[in-house]
Design a protein around this motif. Sequence first.
Motif, PDB file in Angstrom:
ATOM      1  N   MET A   1      47.129  26.534  42.105  1.00 25.05           N
ATOM      2  CA  MET A   1      46.660  26.315  43.470  1.00 25.05           C
ATOM      3  C   MET A   1      47.537  25.284  44.171  1.00 25.05           C
ATOM      4  SD  MET A   1      42.519  26.015  43.617  1.00 25.05           S
ATOM      5  CE  MET A   1      41.443  27.392  43.245  1.00 25.05           C
ATOM      6  N   LEU A   2      47.799  25.518  45.467  1.00 22.29           N
ATOM      7  CA  LEU A   2      48.450  24.513  46.278  1.00 22.29           C
ATOM      8  C   LEU A   2      47.457  23.392  46.590  1.00 22.29           C
ATOM      9  CD1 LEU A   2      50.439  26.776  48.773  1.00 22.29           C
ATOM     10  CD2 LEU A   2      51.284  25.602  46.729  1.00 22.29           C
ATOM     11  N   ASP A  44      35.396  42.364  44.531  1.00 23.37           N
ATOM     12  CA  ASP A  44      35.477  43.813  44.768  1.00 23.37           C
ATOM     13  C   ASP A  44      35.957  44.166  46.178  1.00 23.37           C
ATOM     14  OD1 ASP A  44      34.626  44.418  42.233  1.00 23.37           O
ATOM     15  OD2 ASP A  44      32.508  44.587  42.785  1.00 23.37           O
ATOM     16  N   SER A  45      36.067  43.179  47.065  1.00 34.15           N
ATOM     17  CA  SER A  45      36.400  43.471  48.460  1.00 34.15           C
ATOM     18  C   SER A  45      37.517  42.567  48.966  1.00 34.15           C
ATOM     19  CB  SER A  45      35.159  43.298  49.342  1.00 34.15           C
ATOM     20  OG  SER A  45      35.500  43.425  50.707  1.00 34.15           O
ATOM     21  N   ALA A  46      38.718  43.111  49.065  1.00 29.69           N
ATOM     22  CA  ALA A  46      39.838  42.345  49.618  1.00 29.69           C
ATOM     23  C   ALA A  46      39.568  41.970  51.072  1.00 29.69           C
ATOM     24  CB  ALA A  46      41.127  43.158  49.514  1.00 29.69           C
ATOM     25  N   GLN A  47      38.883  42.834  51.798  1.00 27.54           N
ATOM     26  CA  GLN A  47      38.567  42.554  53.195  1.00 27.54           C
ATOM     27  C   GLN A  47      37.664  41.333  53.320  1.00 27.54           C
ATOM     28  OE1 GLN A  47      36.547  45.752  55.191  1.00 27.54           O
ATOM     29  NE2 GLN A  47      36.676  44.803  57.200  1.00 27.54           N
ATOM     30  N   LEU A  48      36.665  41.233  52.460  1.00 33.65           N
ATOM     31  CA  LEU A  48      35.758  40.086  52.490  1.00 33.65           C
ATOM     32  C   LEU A  48      36.497  38.814  52.103  1.00 33.65           C
ATOM     33  CD1 LEU A  48      32.909  38.969  52.861  1.00 33.65           C
ATOM     34  CD2 LEU A  48      32.413  39.612  50.483  1.00 33.65           C
ATOM     35  N   ARG A  49      37.364  38.896  51.102  1.00 30.20           N
ATOM     36  CA  ARG A  49      38.133  37.715  50.691  1.00 30.20           C
ATOM     37  C   ARG A  49      39.000  37.201  51.844  1.00 30.20           C
ATOM     38  NH1 ARG A  49      39.067  40.941  46.139  1.00 30.20           N
ATOM     39  NH2 ARG A  49      41.239  41.326  46.699  1.00 30.20           N
ATOM     40  N   GLN A  94      42.326  34.395  47.289  1.00 32.09           N
ATOM     41  CA  GLN A  94      41.800  34.340  45.916  1.00 32.09           C
ATOM     42  C   GLN A  94      41.322  32.938  45.549  1.00 32.09           C
ATOM     43  OE1 GLN A  94      40.957  36.332  43.656  1.00 32.09           O
ATOM     44  NE2 GLN A  94      42.081  38.247  43.793  1.00 32.09           N
ATOM     45  N   ASP A  95      41.912  31.912  46.156  1.00 35.97           N
ATOM     46  CA  ASP A  95      41.542  30.538  45.796  1.00 35.97           C
ATOM     47  C   ASP A  95      40.084  30.239  46.142  1.00 35.97           C
ATOM     48  OD1 ASP A  95      44.117  30.196  44.921  1.00 35.97           O
ATOM     49  OD2 ASP A  95      44.782  29.039  46.667  1.00 35.97           O
ATOM     50  N   VAL A  97      37.668  32.385  46.102  1.00 37.34           N
ATOM     51  CA  VAL A  97      36.845  33.075  45.104  1.00 37.34           C
ATOM     52  C   VAL A  97      36.807  32.259  43.818  1.00 37.34           C
ATOM     53  CG1 VAL A  97      36.424  35.256  43.924  1.00 37.34           C
ATOM     54  CG2 VAL A  97      37.604  35.253  46.118  1.00 37.34           C
ATOM     55  N   THR A  98      37.973  31.745  43.422  1.00 37.49           N
ATOM     56  CA  THR A  98      38.042  30.920  42.216  1.00 37.49           C
ATOM     57  C   THR A  98      37.158  29.685  42.347  1.00 37.49           C
ATOM     58  OG1 THR A  98      40.289  31.663  41.713  1.00 37.49           O
ATOM     59  CG2 THR A  98      39.583  29.583  40.719  1.00 37.49           C
ATOM     60  N   ALA A  99      37.163  29.068  43.519  1.00 43.90           N
ATOM     61  CA  ALA A  99      36.343  27.875  43.737  1.00 43.90           C
ATOM     62  C   ALA A  99      34.860  28.195  43.594  1.00 43.90           C
ATOM     63  CB  ALA A  99      36.635  27.292  45.114  1.00 43.90           C
ATOM     64  N   LEU A 100      34.415  29.288  44.208  1.00 42.33           N
ATOM     65  CA  LEU A 100      33.007  29.672  44.088  1.00 42.33           C
ATOM     66  C   LEU A 100      32.659  30.057  42.658  1.00 42.33           C
ATOM     67  CD1 LEU A 100      32.524  31.747  47.373  1.00 42.33           C
ATOM     68  CD2 LEU A 100      31.628  29.467  46.870  1.00 42.33           C
ATOM     69  N   GLU A 101      33.620  30.667  41.962  1.00 41.41           N
ATOM     70  CA  GLU A 101      33.389  31.028  40.564  1.00 41.41           C
ATOM     71  C   GLU A 101      33.242  29.776  39.707  1.00 41.41           C
ATOM     72  OE1 GLU A 101      35.013  34.507  37.729  1.00 41.41           O
ATOM     73  OE2 GLU A 101      36.561  33.177  38.515  1.00 41.41           O
ATOM     74  N   ASP A 102      34.128  28.805  39.900  1.00 39.88           N
ATOM     75  CA  ASP A 102      34.016  27.547  39.154  1.00 39.88           C
ATOM     76  C   ASP A 102      32.695  26.848  39.456  1.00 39.88           C
ATOM     77  OD1 ASP A 102      36.475  28.027  38.081  1.00 39.88           O
ATOM     78  OD2 ASP A 102      37.492  26.298  38.976  1.00 39.88           O
ATOM     79  N   ALA A 103      32.258  26.933  40.717  1.00 41.44           N
ATOM     80  CA  ALA A 103      30.970  26.340  41.081  1.00 41.44           C
ATOM     81  C   ALA A 103      29.827  27.052  40.369  1.00 41.44           C
ATOM     82  CB  ALA A 103      30.780  26.404  42.595  1.00 41.44           C
ATOM     83  N   GLY A 104      29.905  28.380  40.309  1.00 40.74           N
ATOM     84  CA  GLY A 104      28.869  29.137  39.607  1.00 40.74           C
ATOM     85  C   GLY A 104      28.825  28.826  38.124  1.00 40.74           C
ATOM     86  N   VAL A 105      29.997  28.746  37.502  1.00 45.82           N
ATOM     87  CA  VAL A 105      30.076  28.412  36.072  1.00 45.82           C
ATOM     88  C   VAL A 105      29.539  26.997  35.844  1.00 45.82           C
ATOM     89  CG1 VAL A 105      31.612  28.093  34.099  1.00 45.82           C
ATOM     90  CG2 VAL A 105      31.993  29.996  35.678  1.00 45.82           C
ATOM     91  N   THR A 106      29.828  26.085  36.776  1.00 43.55           N
ATOM     92  CA  THR A 106      29.311  24.719  36.675  1.00 43.55           C
ATOM     93  C   THR A 106      27.788  24.710  36.672  1.00 43.55           C
ATOM     94  OG1 THR A 106      31.257  23.780  37.768  1.00 43.55           O
ATOM     95  CG2 THR A 106      29.247  22.455  37.792  1.00 43.55           C
TER      96      THR A 106
END
Length: 271
Positions: A1-2, A44-49, A94-95, A97-106
Amino acid sequence: MLQSSRNSLNDVLDAVDSRLQSADGAAATELGDGLLSIVSAMADSAQLRRLMADGAIAEERKHGVLDTLFSGRVDAAALDIAKQAATLHWARPQDSVTALEDAGVTAIAAQAQAEGRLGEVEEELFRFTRLIESDHELGWAFESAAPAETKRALAANLLDGKAATETVKLAAQAAAHPRGARVSETLDRYSEVLARRQARSVAEVTVAKPMSDEQQERLAAALSAHYGRELVLNVHVDPDVVGGVRVQVGDEVMNSTISNRLSDLRRRLAS
């Protein structure tokens, strides 16, 4: 990530930590499940991302889309965090999505921690990751073009009755939505999130042959003293390193393997 995305990631993790401070196990479960459901939809949705990460789109429009898709379907706190993420700056869609995923895993980690089994989940997730890496047919199944729900079901079936609920949930999520990474790589990232929940870090250790329990304990103690915090070892056996040990903690790598020394020698001779 930048760096811009890293700053936004930290803001998202601060938001989920703030929610978790007053949450019981049930609330943490709902928050984690909600965030991972949003992640699945975005994966699943590039448009939403693209919509959620586009700084030129008004926040009101983004929030309206999120409300339409998720209001009443996921935990309200999870939806609020997703809305906050949509207002932040992301270098790549994608970044976010990764942030929300890390939050969910947390949040899932917080649930396990509240019930005294976070260490168990860490160990089970580590063993499942190594199983995928060592079983070529299983690895192929997870890397195939099979539908996400097929892979999710495969992970759940492999662990059903053999692992904690949180382990099954995280393994299934990683299997269904690795988002361009290998499933084992996604699981390793989840392990780092679990380790951070316990104020620890993961040291990826590569050696030529298996280490004894005593050797692992000595190495863990030495590395923990060096970094000033407790480290969890993920030990990988790779005969190609010949001898010595390679240790990676975050972005820092310490390499004393014979193969690395030979590579250095070859470079010097060629120069």
